[in-house]
Design a protein around this motif. Structure first.
Motif, PDB file in Angstrom:
ATOM      1  N   PRO A  66      36.813  32.233  44.534  1.00 27.38           N
ATOM      2  CA  PRO A  66      36.779  33.803  44.889  1.00 27.38           C
ATOM      3  C   PRO A  66      37.818  34.602  45.276  1.00 27.38           C
ATOM      4  O   PRO A  66      38.733  33.337  46.505  1.00 27.38           O
ATOM      5  CB  PRO A  66      34.812  33.798  45.271  1.00 27.38           C
ATOM      6  N   ASN A 123      38.252  38.586  42.779  1.00 31.63           N
ATOM      7  CA  ASN A 123      37.071  37.455  41.838  1.00 31.63           C
ATOM      8  C   ASN A 123      36.424  37.162  42.886  1.00 31.63           C
ATOM      9  O   ASN A 123      36.414  37.524  44.126  1.00 31.63           O
ATOM     10  CB  ASN A 123      37.916  35.636  41.153  1.00 31.63           C
ATOM     11  N   ARG A 183      36.812  29.159  39.282  1.00 33.02           N
ATOM     12  CA  ARG A 183      35.979  29.883  39.638  1.00 33.02           C
ATOM     13  C   ARG A 183      36.569  30.580  40.540  1.00 33.02           C
ATOM     14  O   ARG A 183      35.213  30.929  41.384  1.00 33.02           O
ATOM     15  CB  ARG A 183      34.283  29.579  39.511  1.00 33.02           C
ATOM     16  N   HIS A 236      36.211  43.684  37.901  1.00 38.88           N
ATOM     17  CA  HIS A 236      35.957  43.112  39.423  1.00 38.88           C
ATOM     18  C   HIS A 236      35.402  41.208  38.111  1.00 38.88           C
ATOM     19  O   HIS A 236      33.764  41.629  37.613  1.00 38.88           O
ATOM     20  CB  HIS A 236      35.465  43.125  40.494  1.00 38.88           C
ATOM     21  N   ASN A 237      35.666  40.246  38.092  1.00 40.51           N
ATOM     22  CA  ASN A 237      34.431  39.239  37.804  1.00 40.51           C
ATOM     23  C   ASN A 237      33.804  38.984  38.994  1.00 40.51           C
ATOM     24  O   ASN A 237      34.205  38.694  40.115  1.00 40.51           O
ATOM     25  CB  ASN A 237      35.689  38.931  37.410  1.00 40.51           C
TER      26      ASN A 237
END
Length: 137
Positions: free
Chosen positions: A53, A6, A51, A31-32
């Motif tokens: 990272p 992330n 969310r 990857h997000n």
């Protein structure tokens, strides 16, 4: 199998965001990517645990709050300071480089002019972070 990261990309230039998207697609990396155009937007994202990272790619030249100011705030926050933060910038100013390392960055990558060189740098950087054991929330 490579770890899926992330990644919080903090970049206000849409061309640079598109270049990152194109590079990940070209490299077939899944990857997000979470995108923020400003430091304020990035801090809002960092409040959301779903969310959160694994790494941050940060441009130094941003509106309102500079990348260095964002970095200082990030690294002074006990809940966020562990996030590896990599500067991705056109600034080869040694003063910027020194400030960023003093604050606590994990890397400083100069954006090259040639796209092929950019792809190589991103591939190497993300490969490195894929093999690291990262703190997950």
């Amino acid at each position: 199998m490579k770890k899926k990261l992330n990644i919080l990309l903090i970049e206000d230039n849409i061309i640079e965001v598109m270049k990152m998207d194109r590079t990940l697609s070209l490299l077939k990396l899944k990857h997000n990517i979470i995108k923020a155009k400003t430091a304020d937007e990035a801090f809002e994202i960092l409040k959301q645990k779903e969310r959160f990272p694994d790494i941050i790619l940060l441009d130094l030249n941003m509106p309102k709050i500079s990348g260095i100011e964002f970095l200082s705030t990030l690294k002074s926050n006990d809940n966020l300071k562990h996030i590896p933060t990599i500067i991705l910038t056109t600034s080869d100013n040694e003063n910027d480089l020194n400030k960023c390392y003093k604050i606590g960055i994990s890397g400083y990558i100069l954006k090259p002019l040639k796209y092929e060189d950019y792809v190589k740098k991103i591939e190497i950087a993300l490969s490195y972070w894929c093999i690291n054991e990262l703190k997950r929330y």
